[in-house]
Design a protein around this motif. Structure first.
Motif, PDB file in Angstrom:
ATOM      1  N   LEU A 122       1.008  -1.152   0.070  1.00 17.17           N
ATOM      2  CA  LEU A 122       0.042   0.242   0.083  1.00 17.17           C
ATOM      3  C   LEU A 122       0.831   1.735   0.064  1.00 17.17           C
ATOM      4  N   LEU A 123       1.869   1.312   0.195  1.00 18.12           N
ATOM      5  CA  LEU A 123       3.237   2.143  -0.479  1.00 18.12           C
ATOM      6  C   LEU A 123       3.640   2.924  -1.020  1.00 18.12           C
ATOM      7  N   ASP A 124       2.755   1.973  -2.455  1.00 19.06           N
ATOM      8  CA  ASP A 124       4.026   2.111  -4.044  1.00 19.06           C
ATOM      9  C   ASP A 124       3.012   3.372  -4.069  1.00 19.06           C
ATOM     10  N   ASP A 125       2.157   3.674  -3.970  1.00 18.36           N
ATOM     11  CA  ASP A 125       1.188   4.789  -4.517  1.00 18.36           C
ATOM     12  C   ASP A 125       0.869   5.969  -2.581  1.00 18.36           C
ATOM     13  N   GLN A 126       0.705   7.110  -3.346  1.00 20.73           N
ATOM     14  CA  GLN A 126       0.711   7.669  -2.428  1.00 20.73           C
ATOM     15  C   GLN A 126      -1.361   8.068  -2.212  1.00 20.73           C
ATOM     16  N   GLY A 159      12.630   0.598  -1.978  1.00 19.21           N
ATOM     17  CA  GLY A 159      11.169   1.621  -2.922  1.00 19.21           C
ATOM     18  C   GLY A 159      11.590   3.166  -2.425  1.00 19.21           C
ATOM     19  N   ALA A 160      11.933   3.707  -3.033  1.00 19.54           N
ATOM     20  CA  ALA A 160      12.104   5.026  -3.054  1.00 19.54           C
ATOM     21  C   ALA A 160      10.121   5.643  -2.988  1.00 19.54           C
ATOM     22  N   GLU A 161       9.828   4.674  -3.776  1.00 16.81           N
ATOM     23  CA  GLU A 161       7.744   5.530  -3.926  1.00 16.81           C
ATOM     24  C   GLU A 161       7.700   5.380  -1.780  1.00 16.81           C
ATOM     25  N   SER A 162       7.780   4.409  -2.023  1.00 11.77           N
ATOM     26  CA  SER A 162       7.223   3.748  -0.613  1.00 11.77           C
ATOM     27  C   SER A 162       8.381   5.097   0.455  1.00 11.77           C
ATOM     28  N   MET A 163       9.291   5.269   0.361  1.00 11.63           N
ATOM     29  CA  MET A 163      10.161   5.911   1.341  1.00 11.63           C
ATOM     30  C   MET A 163       9.092   6.928   1.473  1.00 11.63           C
ATOM     31  N   LEU A 166       5.904   7.364   2.783  1.00 16.51           N
ATOM     32  CA  LEU A 166       5.647   6.940   4.731  1.00 16.51           C
ATOM     33  C   LEU A 166       6.578   8.414   5.268  1.00 16.51           C
ATOM     34  N   GLU A 167       7.463   9.128   3.874  1.00 18.77           N
ATOM     35  CA  GLU A 167       7.667  11.056   4.883  1.00 18.77           C
ATOM     36  C   GLU A 167       5.818  11.611   4.730  1.00 18.77           C
TER      37      GLU A 167
END
Ligand code: C2E
Ligand code: MG
Ligand code: MG
Ligand code: MG
Length: 282
Positions: A122-126, A159-163, A166-167
């Motif tokens: 679920l962290l793959d997109d916003q 995954g940069a997208e996950s980061m 989370l941010e």
């Protein structure tokens, strides 16, 4: 391909697995109607502040009371839901239940935070960021009273997208917790890179601190490391008093486990917190 419990990648063919796969798929087909009927619900496991010895919140753990099969544990259907595109639906339900509950408890004057498990898929997109923001607004819950638990994994590591997700979640004021810490490839660099406020030491290590000095040393250094990075530490799976005492002496902040309380209905948890508050919610 899924890793077996003992960590080896391949296991012998077992026809039962085919039946399992079919059963899981048919189970997922019942997800919407199960939610509609109230067969899917959320249990709350208390989290105890080790310094004040008071319950400061709970982890939301999904349960499925199946009319024929009885209570089905999340391990039986979470992974399947992730694989078949149903984890959004399930997570939306758990998030809404948990946020509504936490808002209700805070409304009767207790400071109470709630933690929800979030699959790394679920962290793959916003989208999750908008969902969380919407629910916090709808139920008027202070964002810092919601913690999202993500399990450390290679997906999260790379995954940069996950980061970014989370941010973005931290930007709206939500707390991030790294769940099952110690089971993955946890390095200092990893722990520093993950935008998080808390780490939860995996039950596998916690359970052994009273018996094995190696595990105790590992837990001790993890707590020191986490604190030096400004992270709070939760120990999960505390089952006995000896373990609790050791964790406390090692400076662990928050305790969770059967010793403090098993996952339970919200109303039972309220009775555990303060017998008076329970009468207000019923
Ligand atoms: P988790 O997030 O690490 O949750 C802790 C698990 O350990 C829970 O199992 C809890 O009941 C169990 N536990 C807690 N204290 C003790 C103890 O003292 N002794 C023992 N033996 N067990 C203890 P549960 O509820 O079966 O959940 C299993 C996993 O399923 C969770 O592990 C979490 O990864 C996942 N899960 C649960 N609810 C959700 C959800 O709503 N969404 C997602 N994505 N995953 C969920
Ligand atoms: Mg968790
Ligand atoms: Mg987990
Ligand atoms: Mg855990």
């Amino acid at each position: 391909d899924e890793a077996s419990a003992d960590g080896s990648k391949w296991k012998a063919f077992d026809p039962a697995h085919l039946v399992d796969a079919e059963w899981r798929l048919s189970l997922l087909g019942q997800l919407d109607s199960a939610i509609g009927r109230g067969d899917i619900w959320v249990a709350y496991q208390p989290k105890l502040d080790m310094r004040t010895n008071s319950i400061i919140g709970a982890e939301a753990l999904v349960r499925w009371s199946h009319p024929e099969k009885g209570v089905i544990a999340p391990d039986e259907f979470i992974r399947a839901a992730e694989q078949h595109g149903r984890i959004d639906r399930l997570t939306d339900f758990v998030l809404e239940s948990a946020i509504r509950s936490a808002a209700g408890v805070n409304a009767i004057g207790m400071s109470f935070s709630v933690a929800v498990n979030i699959s790394t898929t679920l962290l793959d997109d916003q989208r999750i960021v908008a969902t969380v923001q919407l629910l916090l607004n709808r139920y008027k819950l202070r964002p810092d009273l919601l913690t999202l638990e993500v399990t450390e994994s290679t997906a999260l590591q790379t995954g940069a997208e996950s980061m970014r997700t989370l941010e973005a979640l931290r930007d709206i004021g939500v707390q991030i917790s790294v769940d099952d810490y110690g089971t993955g490839h946890s390095t200092l660099e990893y722990l520093r890179a993950i935008p998080s406020d808390e780490i939860k030491i995996d039950r596998g290590f916690v359970a052994n601190v009273a018996h094995y000095s190696n595990d105790r040393l590992l837990v001790e250094s993890t707590i020191k490391l986490a604190h030096s990075l400004g992270r709070k530490v939760v120990a999960e799976g505390i089952e006995d008093e000896a373990t609790r005492v050791i964790l406390m002496s090692l400076g662990c902040d928050v305790a969770q486990g059967y010793l403090i309380g098993k996952p339970m209905k919200l109303v039972q948890l309220m009775q555990l917190c303060t017998p008076d508050a329970a009468s207000l919610t019923s």
